[in-house]
Design a protein around this motif. Structure first.
Motif, PDB file in Angstrom:
ATOM      1  N   MET A   1       0.872  -1.173   0.000  1.00  0.00           N
ATOM      2  CA  MET A   1       0.000   0.000   0.000  1.00  0.00           C
ATOM      3  C   MET A   1       0.912   1.227   0.000  1.00  0.00           C
ATOM      4  O   MET A   1       1.514   1.585   1.020  1.00  0.00           O
ATOM      5  N   LEU A   2       1.029   1.871  -1.145  1.00  0.00           N
ATOM      6  CA  LEU A   2       2.078   2.865  -1.371  1.00  0.00           C
ATOM      7  C   LEU A   2       1.738   4.230  -0.785  1.00  0.00           C
ATOM      8  O   LEU A   2       0.588   4.668  -0.772  1.00  0.00           O
ATOM      9  N   SER A   3       2.802   4.886  -0.338  1.00  0.00           N
ATOM     10  CA  SER A   3       2.703   6.253   0.167  1.00  0.00           C
ATOM     11  C   SER A   3       4.070   6.903   0.008  1.00  0.00           C
ATOM     12  O   SER A   3       5.027   6.270  -0.429  1.00  0.00           O
ATOM     13  N   TYR A   4       4.147   8.184   0.387  1.00  0.00           N
ATOM     14  CA  TYR A   4       5.447   8.849   0.336  1.00  0.00           C
ATOM     15  C   TYR A   4       6.245   8.606   1.610  1.00  0.00           C
ATOM     16  O   TYR A   4       7.338   9.134   1.790  1.00  0.00           O
ATOM     17  N   SER A   5       5.699   7.773   2.502  1.00  0.00           N
ATOM     18  CA  SER A   5       6.367   7.472   3.759  1.00  0.00           C
ATOM     19  C   SER A   5       6.323   5.970   3.995  1.00  0.00           C
ATOM     20  O   SER A   5       5.382   5.294   3.573  1.00  0.00           O
ATOM     21  N   THR A   6       7.345   5.433   4.667  1.00  0.00           N
ATOM     22  CA  THR A   6       7.419   4.010   4.971  1.00  0.00           C
ATOM     23  C   THR A   6       7.255   3.776   6.461  1.00  0.00           C
ATOM     24  O   THR A   6       7.910   4.433   7.277  1.00  0.00           O
ATOM     25  N   GLY A   7       6.377   2.829   6.798  1.00  0.00           N
ATOM     26  CA  GLY A   7       6.187   2.466   8.197  1.00  0.00           C
ATOM     27  C   GLY A   7       5.567   3.579   9.015  1.00  0.00           C
ATOM     28  O   GLY A   7       4.661   4.282   8.575  1.00  0.00           O
ATOM     29  N   ALA A   8       6.093   3.751  10.223  1.00  0.00           N
ATOM     30  CA  ALA A   8       5.530   4.727  11.163  1.00  0.00           C
ATOM     31  C   ALA A   8       6.230   6.071  11.098  1.00  0.00           C
ATOM     32  O   ALA A   8       5.948   6.951  11.921  1.00  0.00           O
ATOM     33  N   SER A   9       7.115   6.265  10.129  1.00  0.00           N
ATOM     34  CA  SER A   9       7.943   7.475  10.128  1.00  0.00           C
ATOM     35  C   SER A   9       7.188   8.717   9.695  1.00  0.00           C
ATOM     36  O   SER A   9       7.525   9.833  10.093  1.00  0.00           O
ATOM     37  N   GLY A  10       6.166   8.572   8.856  1.00  0.00           N
ATOM     38  CA  GLY A  10       5.521   9.747   8.276  1.00  0.00           C
ATOM     39  C   GLY A  10       4.236  10.132   8.972  1.00  0.00           C
ATOM     40  O   GLY A  10       3.570   9.322   9.610  1.00  0.00           O
ATOM     41  N   LYS A  11       3.857  11.393   8.825  1.00  0.00           N
ATOM     42  CA  LYS A  11       2.615  11.938   9.352  1.00  0.00           C
ATOM     43  C   LYS A  11       1.891  12.669   8.224  1.00  0.00           C
ATOM     44  O   LYS A  11       2.473  13.026   7.210  1.00  0.00           O
ATOM     45  N   GLY A  12       0.619  12.904   8.443  1.00  0.00           N
ATOM     46  CA  GLY A  12      -0.126  13.667   7.454  1.00  0.00           C
ATOM     47  C   GLY A  12      -1.357  12.917   6.983  1.00  0.00           C
ATOM     48  O   GLY A  12      -1.474  11.695   7.117  1.00  0.00           O
ATOM     49  N   GLU A  13      -2.312  13.672   6.426  1.00  0.00           N
ATOM     50  CA  GLU A  13      -3.598  13.112   6.027  1.00  0.00           C
ATOM     51  C   GLU A  13      -3.457  11.992   5.004  1.00  0.00           C
ATOM     52  O   GLU A  13      -4.104  10.948   5.111  1.00  0.00           O
ATOM     53  N   ASP A  14      -2.599  12.186   4.006  1.00  0.00           N
ATOM     54  CA  ASP A  14      -2.450  11.178   2.954  1.00  0.00           C
ATOM     55  C   ASP A  14      -1.847   9.888   3.488  1.00  0.00           C
ATOM     56  O   ASP A  14      -2.267   8.788   3.113  1.00  0.00           O
ATOM     57  N   VAL A  15      -0.847  10.015   4.371  1.00  0.00           N
ATOM     58  CA  VAL A  15      -0.225   8.830   4.956  1.00  0.00           C
ATOM     59  C   VAL A  15      -1.208   8.099   5.860  1.00  0.00           C
ATOM     60  O   VAL A  15      -1.301   6.868   5.849  1.00  0.00           O
ATOM     61  N   GLU A  16      -1.983   8.863   6.625  1.00  0.00           N
ATOM     62  CA  GLU A  16      -2.949   8.249   7.533  1.00  0.00           C
ATOM     63  C   GLU A  16      -4.019   7.478   6.764  1.00  0.00           C
ATOM     64  O   GLU A  16      -4.506   6.443   7.210  1.00  0.00           O
ATOM     65  N   LYS A  17      -4.405   7.995   5.593  1.00  0.00           N
ATOM     66  CA  LYS A  17      -5.384   7.276   4.783  1.00  0.00           C
ATOM     67  C   LYS A  17      -4.844   5.911   4.381  1.00  0.00           C
ATOM     68  O   LYS A  17      -5.556   4.896   4.459  1.00  0.00           O
ATOM     69  N   VAL A  18      -3.576   5.859   3.960  1.00  0.00           N
ATOM     70  CA  VAL A  18      -2.974   4.588   3.552  1.00  0.00           C
ATOM     71  C   VAL A  18      -2.804   3.674   4.762  1.00  0.00           C
ATOM     72  O   VAL A  18      -3.034   2.455   4.670  1.00  0.00           O
ATOM     73  N   ARG A  19      -2.445   4.247   5.894  1.00  0.00           N
ATOM     74  CA  ARG A  19      -2.288   3.439   7.106  1.00  0.00           C
ATOM     75  C   ARG A  19      -3.626   2.810   7.515  1.00  0.00           C
ATOM     76  O   ARG A  19      -3.703   1.627   7.856  1.00  0.00           O
ATOM     77  N   GLU A  20      -4.691   3.611   7.453  1.00  0.00           N
ATOM     78  CA  GLU A  20      -6.008   3.098   7.793  1.00  0.00           C
ATOM     79  C   GLU A  20      -6.468   2.058   6.771  1.00  0.00           C
ATOM     80  O   GLU A  20      -7.080   1.043   7.130  1.00  0.00           O
ATOM     81  N   ALA A  21      -6.182   2.301   5.495  1.00  0.00           N
ATOM     82  CA  ALA A  21      -6.546   1.336   4.457  1.00  0.00           C
ATOM     83  C   ALA A  21      -5.839   0.003   4.685  1.00  0.00           C
ATOM     84  O   ALA A  21      -6.439  -1.071   4.503  1.00  0.00           O
ATOM     85  N   THR A  22      -4.588   0.040   5.101  1.00  0.00           N
ATOM     86  CA  THR A  22      -3.841  -1.181   5.384  1.00  0.00           C
ATOM     87  C   THR A  22      -4.471  -1.935   6.547  1.00  0.00           C
ATOM     88  O   THR A  22      -4.629  -3.165   6.503  1.00  0.00           O
ATOM     89  N   ARG A  23      -4.861  -1.196   7.589  1.00  0.00           N
ATOM     90  CA  ARG A  23      -5.501  -1.829   8.754  1.00  0.00           C
ATOM     91  C   ARG A  23      -6.812  -2.516   8.358  1.00  0.00           C
ATOM     92  O   ARG A  23      -7.079  -3.657   8.744  1.00  0.00           O
ATOM     93  N   ILE A  24      -7.614  -1.821   7.554  1.00  0.00           N
ATOM     94  CA  ILE A  24      -8.899  -2.383   7.127  1.00  0.00           C
ATOM     95  C   ILE A  24      -8.678  -3.630   6.268  1.00  0.00           C
ATOM     96  O   ILE A  24      -9.353  -4.652   6.444  1.00  0.00           O
ATOM     97  N   ALA A  25      -7.754  -3.543   5.336  1.00  0.00           N
ATOM     98  CA  ALA A  25      -7.488  -4.674   4.442  1.00  0.00           C
ATOM     99  C   ALA A  25      -7.025  -5.896   5.227  1.00  0.00           C
ATOM    100  O   ALA A  25      -7.459  -7.028   4.960  1.00  0.00           O
TER     101      ALA A  25
END
Length: 701
Positions: free
Chosen positions: A572-596
């Protein structure tokens, strides 16, 4: 014994070795990947060896012409005269070994000139095969022979190969009559009648034994007076000299005729062209004007005012000389003759068990890499393994008709074409295409229409659909085709050559609907790189998916990957890897990963993760050393359409990757979209993909 070379040779004249060579090259190039074609000796009389020209261009374009053969015939005759056969064989071994350094597999094709072969006191083909260490495949001519005669020839061949000290891999008997083939198949099933060396039987095909208009035009140096260049692949089944009145001439017209007529016989010319528009007459292949005469200005005005026509060729020679020259034109399979190539490959693939062929070849090492050619071949093989019925609602498009002919010839799928049958047949005839195996359905006059209208009304009445609105919708071929899929009259649909993506997806959403647990239709591209195939999603449908939609895209993409034999490891791609990044776009990908992960705990899903950490092991070891996906991802889920679309195109253009798609996913039954700029090859691949998706559809309870 494990082989990385094969040697194929005709053991009789006119055995059709090229058809077998093409079939083997198709099989090897798709299962091994990096394949070379090598002819030990070529005829000196030709500027280009026709077999090398065809095979090299289609299967090994990176080979130079010079490295595709060992010697010219004139050189070898000198070796024979000087007693230098050993030198000749040693040089061949050296050249073959040079190829082995750069290719995984080499198919060698033997000598075929009778006058040249007579210069040797041994069977030079078997001698070359033995000294090169190549297992031997012999091709016999089964034309006009009885089953008993062919059985004797097979036994003689086996004895000769064994006596020569070659490893006998298989025998192909080509050009057999259908009834003879059936009898011999039964006899070969008796273990007491066989030696254990596999025998493959191929029937005669009349079309492969006839020249095309292009062959005749090239041989005679014809001028194309009228007709599109893409009509020149028509097969000339026979030729007729028109020397009588029009009334009597028409009694002799047959399908596939080349009409040879003096150029000032406008009556015959017009009559021949008119057969294209009459259901009472077969279609002629073309017209060849002799004597250097052309129709007059008024006749040409009449001829050029037609949308559909057949080629009108001209030569300067008289009718007698022209006829004699036409009769001498050989039946060839040329590099640009897609129809004959498709027919030859379809013949081979229909009658040769690929599983048996794979076992007997005993490849030295099958690479784990998957090349684009191997992947595309896998599509055809899988589609054929459980043949499905695909509906194509855009039969008015020439590309659809050309793809249909190839798919039917290759026996990949069954096809329904939507449109007015008479217009479809006429259009196909004007292009010289054979689509007779396709089912033609006219939505406006089909007995299915009333039932479809009623069903669609019931499906959509909660959305204020009216009976008249349902009738209007079903007049659209995309809606009609989708209803065929819904009702089980077709297994899948491919559209979009004329329609927009929305026009393709909207009926599918309204009628077929999405898979339970999936609320969004999305797409992937199958990105065929040099040595692997990756899945990119979503690059074509959803502009800004939310976290739930992104999770569902990831799940659908994993299932799509598995459908096509790709082990799903989803990034699930983003401009940040793992827990290092913050921001709305990263959080969307993080939440999508959790749901999946919660929806599908069986899948390997990682995110958020950057592209380099997902694909490159060295980067993954630094950024996510404990991940089972990082550095090994096969599925790449982009956070939005802007990123996905630009990335797939950048990779496609910069790396030369083949992008197959978009492949739609998330629907209960497969419907796929084409680009309006699609090529015939794109349509063929998409239809094969749709058929494979249909194979994985679970029967509805």
């Amino acid at each position: 014994m494990q082989a990385n070379t094969l040697y194929i040779a005709s053991l009789e004249l006119e055995a059709g070795k090229l058809v077998v060579t093409m079939g083997l090259m198709e099989f090897l190039s798709r299962t091994v990947g990096n394949v070379a074609f090598f002819r030990p000796v070529i005829d000196t009389d030709r500027d280009l060896d026709p077999d090398i020209d065809l095979i090299r261009g289609r299967y090994c374009p990176n080979m130079s012409y010079e490295e595709s053969y060992g010697f010219e015939a004139s050189e070898v005759k000198s070796f024979v005269a000087e007693g230098k056969i050993k030198f000749f064989l040693e040089e061949l071994i050296k050249r073959l070994n040079d190829l082995k350094e750069r290719y995984d597999f080499i198919l060698c094709q033997g000598l075929n000139s009778p006058s040249f072969l007579s210069a040797f006191d041994v069977d030079i083909n078997m001698e070359i095969a033995k000294n090169l260490g190549c297992p031997f495949i012999g091709v016999l001519n089964g034309m006009d022979q009885t089953p008993r005669d062919i059985a004797k020839e097979i036994k003689i061949t086996e004895d000769a190969v064994a006596e020569a000290g070659c490893t006998h891999l298989a025998t192909f008997v080509n050009r057999m009559a259908e009834d003879t083939l059936g009898v011999l198949e039964v006899e070969l099933e008796d273990p007491d009648e066989t030696s254990g060396v596999p025998v493959f039987l191929l029937p005669e095909n009349e079309e492969l034994d006839k020249p095309s208009l292009a062959d005749i035009s090239d041989a005679l140096g014809c001028i194309n007076v009228l007709g599109r260049e893409d009509g020149m692949d028509r097969i000339v089944k026979q030729f007729k000299i028109a020397a009588m009145s029009m009334e009597h001439f028409l009694s002799y017209v047959e399908d596939g005729d080349l009409i040879i007529v003096p150029g000032d016989r406008e009556d015959i010319i017009l009559a021949s062209l008119s057969t294209l528009f009459s259901v009472n007459y077969p279609n002629v292949a073309g017209i060849l004007l002799s004597g250097g005469f052309h129709p007059g200005d008024n006749t040409m005005r009449l001829l050029t005012g037609r949308d559909q026509t057949i080629p009108l060729l001209s030569v300067k020679s008289d009718t007698y000389t022209t006829t004699r020259n036409v009769a001498a034109v050989p039946a060839l399979i040329n590099p640009g003759d897609d129809r004959k190539i498709a027919l030859a490959l379809g013949l081979f693939e229909t009658h040769v068990d690929s599983g048996q062929l794979s076992k007997i070849i005993e490849l030295a090492a099958i690479p784990t890499a998957v090349t684009p050619v191997m992947f595309e071949y896998g599509l055809f093989e899988r589609a054929r393994s459980d043949k499905k019925h695909i509906v194509l609602p855009e039969a008015s498009d020439e590309r659809i008709l050309r793809a249909t002919e190839i798919l039917l010839r290759r026996n990949v799928v069954d096809i329904s074409l939507l449109g007015i049958p008479e217009k479809i047949r006429s259009h196909a005839a004007s292009l010289g295409l054979d689509i007779s195996a396709a089912k033609l359905v006219d939505p406006a006059n089909s007995t299915l229409s009333e039932g479809f209208i009623s069903t669609f009304y019931e499906l959509r009445k909660h959305k204020n659909m009216t009976p008249d609105g349902a009738r209007d919708a079903l007049s659209n071929s995309a809606y009609f085709g989708t209803m065929m899929v819904h009702e089980g009259l077709a297994d899948g649909m491919v559209s979009g050559a004329i329609h927009t993506t929305a026009d393709t997806i909207r009926p599918a959403l309204q009628i077929i609907k999405t898979i339970p647990g999936i609320s969004v239709v999305s797409s992937v591209f199958l990105m065929c790189l040099d040595t692997r195939v990756l899945v990119y999603g979503d690059c074509a449908v959803n502009p800004t998916p939310n976290a739930l939609q992104l999770a569902e895209i990831g799940i659908s993409s994993a299932d799509t990957a598995a459908t096509f034999g790709i082990e799903p490891r989803v990034a699930m791609l983003s401009y940040s890897t793992g827990a290092s990044g913050k921001g709305e776009d990263v959080e969307k990908v993080r939440e999508a990963t959790r749901i999946a992960r919660s929806k599908r705990p069986d899948l390997l899903i990682e995110g958020p993760i950057q592209y380099d950490a997902a694909i490159e092991p060295s980067v993954a070891r630094t950024k996510m050393p404990d991940s089972l996906v990082a550095g090994r991802a096969t599925g790449f889920i982009f956070p939005d359409l802007n990123t996905g679309n630009n990335t797939y195109k950048a990779v496609q253009r910069s790396s030369g990757a083949i992008a197959i798609g978009p492949v739609l996913q998330g629907l209960n039954k497969p419907v796929n979209d084409l680009s309006r700029g699609c090529l015939v090859a794109d349509i063929i691949n998409t239809v094969a993909i749709t058929a494979i998706q249909a194979q994985s559809v679970q029967p509805q309870q």
